[in-house]
Enzyme design. Sequence first.
Site, PDB file in Angstrom:
ATOM      1  N   ASN A  14       0.793  -1.229   0.000  1.00  0.00           N
ATOM      2  CA  ASN A  14       0.000   0.000   0.000  1.00  0.00           C
ATOM      3  C   ASN A  14       0.830   1.287   0.000  1.00  0.00           C
ATOM      4  O   ASN A  14       0.538   2.215  -0.741  1.00  0.00           O
ATOM      5  CB  ASN A  14      -0.999  -0.013   1.150  1.00  0.00           C
ATOM      6  N   GLU A  71       4.054  -4.594  12.652  1.00  0.00           N
ATOM      7  CA  GLU A  71       3.247  -3.387  12.452  1.00  0.00           C
ATOM      8  C   GLU A  71       2.025  -3.798  11.648  1.00  0.00           C
ATOM      9  O   GLU A  71       2.117  -4.068  10.453  1.00  0.00           O
ATOM     10  CB  GLU A  71       4.063  -2.317  11.720  1.00  0.00           C
ATOM     11  N   CYS A 128      -3.061   1.477   6.704  1.00  0.00           N
ATOM     12  CA  CYS A 128      -3.367   0.928   8.025  1.00  0.00           C
ATOM     13  C   CYS A 128      -3.898   1.987   8.981  1.00  0.00           C
ATOM     14  O   CYS A 128      -4.615   1.679   9.927  1.00  0.00           O
ATOM     15  CB  CYS A 128      -2.140   0.246   8.621  1.00  0.00           C
TER      16      CYS A 128
END
Length: 484
Positions: free
Chosen positions: A153, A251, A285
């Site tokens: 992303n 993460e 995210c």
Amino acid sequence: MSMLTAEIWENQFFTGQWTKAEQTYQATEVATGEALGTFGYAQPKDIQTSAAQAKQAQAAWWALSYQERAQVFENAVQITQNHKAEIIEWLVKESGSIFMKASFEVELCIQALKNAAALPSSEQGSILPSQNGKLSLAKRVPLGVVGVISPFNFPLYLAIRAVAPALALGNAVVLKPDERTAVCSGFAIARIFELAGLPTGLLHVLPGGAEAGEALVNDTNIASIQFTGSTEVGRIIGAGAGRTLKKVSLELGGKNSLLILNDADIELAAQNIAWGVFLHSGQICMTSGKVLIHESIFEQVKNRLIEKVKQFKVGNPMDQQVNIGPLINQKQCQRVEQLVQNAIAAGAKLEVGGVANGVFFEPTVLSQVNQDNPIFQQEIFGPVAVLIPFASDEEAIELANAGDYGLSAGIITSNVSHGMQVAQSLKVGLLHINDQTVNDETLNPFGGFGASGNGTRIGGPANADEFTQWQWMTIQAQAPNYPF
């Protein structure tokens, strides 16, 4: 002169030099489906070979002077700046980024390289109190070989934010980029460091699937894993790293809340919601996954947001007028459409959007969502605003903290003290008063609570903790005369 040409990597991957692969795959432009190239596709044995070679190369790298290591990163900064336009175009084509997002991502990359250039000359430890005549040192030393598994992303930045500090602090790196963005999150980084003069064998870039990732996690030559991706996959990686007693940084995902308090400016609120929800089509995210709006201004904010959404242009991001580009593939687009349909079936109201067209999904606004609706908890990873009213600060805090995630939160208010009072009760790793949830400045310790990570951080002061280990050393003029 071009830095990123197909002749360099065609049918290959990077092992310190460009190496012909036994297996290959074809990469395509997200928006059009046109071929971008044929890349090497790493197998477990390729990971094993690279891990062993990286371990051999690391010792000589750590033995260099700090000036020599810093120079590589200073060179890398210049190379990235010189090829900025070329890298931006690859981000647009390969990851579906709009130009604005791609430009911002390259700037983040340049800043991360600048930060890394300063690490070799930073403090390497401290002197501890001890008895007279004895020198007690706490030293930071490299881990050895760091395995990095990066997502699609924000492909360039989310890879280089781990690769650069890991190398700068004396480690070697084996990078497994998402195969859908092998150039942006892998080969571009390989080329930057190759041209910058990084010694051969220190950086390996091996696009591959789950089997390659599993091999990286299980390899005994890999001392640490830094993974950015979904919570589901993160749990698997964490379990695998535990079996081999690796240090691991996870993460992971988020269902981030943006709180619009009753004293917020309507226009500023709508702007922050639009940016936090729809940037990169919601594939971040930190995306604002729950938009909590005080009931006294709910209708005003909702209507202004809908006006903005109706003005968005959806399409191929090579058109610089486009606001909403494609999702990473048609499967993800269909997934988002199903989540929206399920939410509507559970009582949500579709205000605008909700339709998939190939890899494109219309920017969508849902209202009348309660805690029982599945979309209240789900990380969407698509351009969908979930609007939820609240009556009091206490209710907003309860709604924001509900669920397993704890990555990011934002608060919009005209009264900073009001925002600070609410903020102290939010259970997140990234907290912004008078900003939306999507923020990263490269020097901040990045990470979340709960299912958004495993308590580790990356960035700024956290990098030394993440990519080095402590060694205690004592020195005395003469060995002690012990009683036996």
